[in-house]
Write a protein that holds these residues in place. Structure first.
Motif, PDB file in Angstrom:
ATOM      1  N   GLU A 164      -8.700  13.573  12.964  1.00 41.09           N
ATOM      2  CA  GLU A 164      -9.020  13.491  11.535  1.00 41.09           C
ATOM      3  C   GLU A 164      -8.866  14.833  10.829  1.00 41.09           C
ATOM      4  OE1 GLU A 164     -12.871  11.750  11.056  1.00 41.09           O
ATOM      5  OE2 GLU A 164     -12.370  10.074  12.360  1.00 41.09           O
ATOM      6  N   ALA A 165      -8.689  15.916  11.588  1.00 40.76           N
ATOM      7  CA  ALA A 165      -8.526  17.247  11.006  1.00 40.76           C
ATOM      8  C   ALA A 165      -7.087  17.502  10.548  1.00 40.76           C
ATOM      9  CB  ALA A 165      -8.944  18.314  12.013  1.00 40.76           C
ATOM     10  N   ALA A 166      -6.178  16.576  10.812  1.00 39.17           N
ATOM     11  CA  ALA A 166      -4.792  16.736  10.358  1.00 39.17           C
ATOM     12  C   ALA A 166      -4.737  16.714   8.840  1.00 39.17           C
ATOM     13  CB  ALA A 166      -3.915  15.623  10.934  1.00 39.17           C
ATOM     14  N   ARG A 167      -3.731  17.341   8.284  1.00 43.24           N
ATOM     15  CA  ARG A 167      -3.588  17.404   6.820  1.00 43.24           C
ATOM     16  C   ARG A 167      -3.205  16.045   6.243  1.00 43.24           C
ATOM     17  NH1 ARG A 167      -0.618  23.034   5.275  1.00 43.24           N
ATOM     18  NH2 ARG A 167      -1.814  24.347   6.692  1.00 43.24           N
ATOM     19  N   THR A 168      -3.698  15.789   5.047  1.00 43.78           N
ATOM     20  CA  THR A 168      -3.368  14.561   4.324  1.00 43.78           C
ATOM     21  C   THR A 168      -1.997  14.734   3.691  1.00 43.78           C
ATOM     22  OG1 THR A 168      -5.689  14.142   3.846  1.00 43.78           O
ATOM     23  CG2 THR A 168      -4.081  13.033   2.449  1.00 43.78           C
ATOM     24  N   ILE A 169      -1.098  13.769   3.940  1.00 45.02           N
ATOM     25  CA  ILE A 169       0.226  13.843   3.309  1.00 45.02           C
ATOM     26  C   ILE A 169       0.409  12.780   2.228  1.00 45.02           C
ATOM     27  CG2 ILE A 169       1.320  15.004   5.252  1.00 45.02           C
ATOM     28  CD1 ILE A 169       2.507  12.326   6.101  1.00 45.02           C
ATOM     29  N   ALA A 170      -0.426  11.769   2.221  1.00 48.86           N
ATOM     30  CA  ALA A 170      -0.411  10.750   1.164  1.00 48.86           C
ATOM     31  C   ALA A 170      -1.828  10.219   1.004  1.00 48.86           C
ATOM     32  CB  ALA A 170       0.538   9.614   1.506  1.00 48.86           C
ATOM     33  N   ALA A 171      -2.349  10.313  -0.216  1.00 48.72           N
ATOM     34  CA  ALA A 171      -3.704   9.844  -0.478  1.00 48.72           C
ATOM     35  C   ALA A 171      -3.670   8.725  -1.509  1.00 48.72           C
ATOM     36  CB  ALA A 171      -4.581  10.987  -0.980  1.00 48.72           C
ATOM     37  N   HIS A 172      -4.381   7.656  -1.218  1.00 53.02           N
ATOM     38  CA  HIS A 172      -4.489   6.508  -2.123  1.00 53.02           C
ATOM     39  C   HIS A 172      -5.961   6.106  -2.220  1.00 53.02           C
ATOM     40  CE1 HIS A 172      -0.196   5.911  -2.605  1.00 53.02           C
ATOM     41  NE2 HIS A 172      -0.107   6.284  -1.344  1.00 53.02           N
ATOM     42  N   PRO A 173      -6.792   6.961  -2.865  1.00 55.31           N
ATOM     43  CA  PRO A 173      -8.226   6.668  -2.937  1.00 55.31           C
ATOM     44  C   PRO A 173      -8.527   5.370  -3.676  1.00 55.31           C
ATOM     45  CG  PRO A 173      -7.656   8.518  -4.352  1.00 55.31           C
ATOM     46  CD  PRO A 173      -6.436   8.190  -3.547  1.00 55.31           C
ATOM     47  N   GLU A 174      -7.659   4.973  -4.592  1.00 55.01           N
ATOM     48  CA  GLU A 174      -7.876   3.715  -5.306  1.00 55.01           C
ATOM     49  C   GLU A 174      -7.737   2.514  -4.375  1.00 55.01           C
ATOM     50  OE1 GLU A 174      -3.490   4.368  -5.285  1.00 55.01           O
ATOM     51  OE2 GLU A 174      -5.198   5.686  -5.572  1.00 55.01           O
ATOM     52  N   GLN A 175      -7.030   2.698  -3.261  1.00 57.64           N
ATOM     53  CA  GLN A 175      -6.872   1.644  -2.265  1.00 57.64           C
ATOM     54  C   GLN A 175      -7.730   1.893  -1.026  1.00 57.64           C
ATOM     55  OE1 GLN A 175      -2.667   1.433  -1.484  1.00 57.64           O
ATOM     56  NE2 GLN A 175      -2.199   0.644  -3.519  1.00 57.64           N
ATOM     57  N   GLY A 176      -8.338   3.077  -0.952  1.00 57.62           N
ATOM     58  CA  GLY A 176      -9.269   3.372   0.132  1.00 57.62           C
ATOM     59  C   GLY A 176      -8.649   3.883   1.417  1.00 57.62           C
ATOM     60  N   TRP A 177      -7.455   4.512   1.351  1.00 59.62           N
ATOM     61  CA  TRP A 177      -6.857   5.027   2.573  1.00 59.62           C
ATOM     62  C   TRP A 177      -6.035   6.274   2.304  1.00 59.62           C
ATOM     63  CZ3 TRP A 177      -1.528   5.319   3.000  1.00 59.62           C
ATOM     64  CH2 TRP A 177      -0.783   4.565   2.093  1.00 59.62           C
ATOM     65  N   SER A 178      -5.813   7.038   3.380  1.00 61.01           N
ATOM     66  CA  SER A 178      -4.971   8.231   3.344  1.00 61.01           C
ATOM     67  C   SER A 178      -4.123   8.259   4.607  1.00 61.01           C
ATOM     68  CB  SER A 178      -5.806   9.506   3.292  1.00 61.01           C
ATOM     69  OG  SER A 178      -6.564   9.553   2.119  1.00 61.01           O
ATOM     70  N   LEU A 179      -2.918   8.808   4.474  1.00 59.86           N
ATOM     71  CA  LEU A 179      -2.034   8.999   5.622  1.00 59.86           C
ATOM     72  C   LEU A 179      -2.086  10.459   6.016  1.00 59.86           C
ATOM     73  CD1 LEU A 179       0.164   8.002   7.597  1.00 59.86           C
ATOM     74  CD2 LEU A 179       1.844   8.555   5.819  1.00 59.86           C
ATOM     75  N   LEU A 180      -2.377  10.712   7.289  1.00 59.57           N
ATOM     76  CA  LEU A 180      -2.446  12.074   7.793  1.00 59.57           C
ATOM     77  C   LEU A 180      -1.119  12.481   8.408  1.00 59.57           C
ATOM     78  CD1 LEU A 180      -5.971  11.966   9.481  1.00 59.57           C
ATOM     79  CD2 LEU A 180      -5.364  12.492   7.099  1.00 59.57           C
ATOM     80  N   CYS A 181      -0.908  13.780   8.534  1.00 63.01           N
ATOM     81  CA  CYS A 181       0.339  14.329   9.056  1.00 63.01           C
ATOM     82  C   CYS A 181       0.682  13.806  10.454  1.00 63.01           C
ATOM     83  CB  CYS A 181       0.232  15.856   9.075  1.00 63.01           C
ATOM     84  SG  CYS A 181       1.692  16.688   9.686  1.00 63.01           S
ATOM     85  N   ASN A 182      -0.322  13.474  11.238  1.00 64.93           N
ATOM     86  CA  ASN A 182      -0.097  13.000  12.606  1.00 64.93           C
ATOM     87  C   ASN A 182       0.162  11.493  12.684  1.00 64.93           C
ATOM     88  OD1 ASN A 182      -2.665  12.097  12.049  1.00 64.93           O
ATOM     89  ND2 ASN A 182      -3.671  13.359  13.590  1.00 64.93           N
ATOM     90  N   GLY A 183       0.289  10.834  11.517  1.00 60.05           N
ATOM     91  CA  GLY A 183       0.601   9.412  11.493  1.00 60.05           C
ATOM     92  C   GLY A 183      -0.606   8.507  11.467  1.00 60.05           C
ATOM     93  N   VAL A 184      -1.801   9.059  11.469  1.00 65.20           N
ATOM     94  CA  VAL A 184      -3.038   8.277  11.438  1.00 65.20           C
ATOM     95  C   VAL A 184      -3.310   7.833  10.001  1.00 65.20           C
ATOM     96  CG1 VAL A 184      -5.549   8.371  11.765  1.00 65.20           C
ATOM     97  CG2 VAL A 184      -4.027   9.431  13.443  1.00 65.20           C
ATOM     98  N   VAL A 185      -3.656   6.566   9.826  1.00 64.96           N
ATOM     99  CA  VAL A 185      -4.124   6.076   8.530  1.00 64.96           C
ATOM    100  C   VAL A 185      -5.642   6.105   8.600  1.00 64.96           C
ATOM    101  CG1 VAL A 185      -4.179   4.139   6.921  1.00 64.96           C
ATOM    102  CG2 VAL A 185      -2.094   4.615   8.220  1.00 64.96           C
ATOM    103  N   LEU A 186      -6.240   6.879   7.694  1.00 60.96           N
ATOM    104  CA  LEU A 186      -7.688   7.058   7.655  1.00 60.96           C
ATOM    105  C   LEU A 186      -8.235   6.276   6.475  1.00 60.96           C
ATOM    106  CD1 LEU A 186     -10.147   8.594   8.830  1.00 60.96           C
ATOM    107  CD2 LEU A 186      -9.585  10.449   7.249  1.00 60.96           C
TER     108      LEU A 186
END
Length: 65
Positions: free
Chosen positions: A17-39
């Motif tokens: 979870e410490a990976a950098r965010t590369i795409a954030a969609h707070p209106e949809q409730g998720w973010s894509l991290l640099c390591n490919g994890v959807v948080l």
């Protein structure tokens, strides 16, 4: 491959979870991290290999006012 220095933690590491965010969609409730994890905002995760990690919010303190 992570372009950051130092490199972001891999999706398999405990601190993924410490990976950098590369795409954030707070209106949809998720973010894509640099390591490919959807948080997800509920602290759940979807790993690049399709494994789902259940939400892991901290428990409230007992007796806290």
């Amino acid at each position: 491959m992570c372009p950051h220095e130092p490199p972001c933690p891999s999706a398999e590491s405990q601190d993924r979870e410490a990976a950098r965010t590369i795409a954030a969609h707070p209106e949809q409730g998720w973010s894509l991290l640099c390591n490919g994890v959807v948080l997800f905002e509920d602290t759940g995760e979807l790993l690049p290999n399709g494994v789902a990690i259940a939400p892991h919010r901290p428990l409230p303190l007992v007796g806290a006012a």
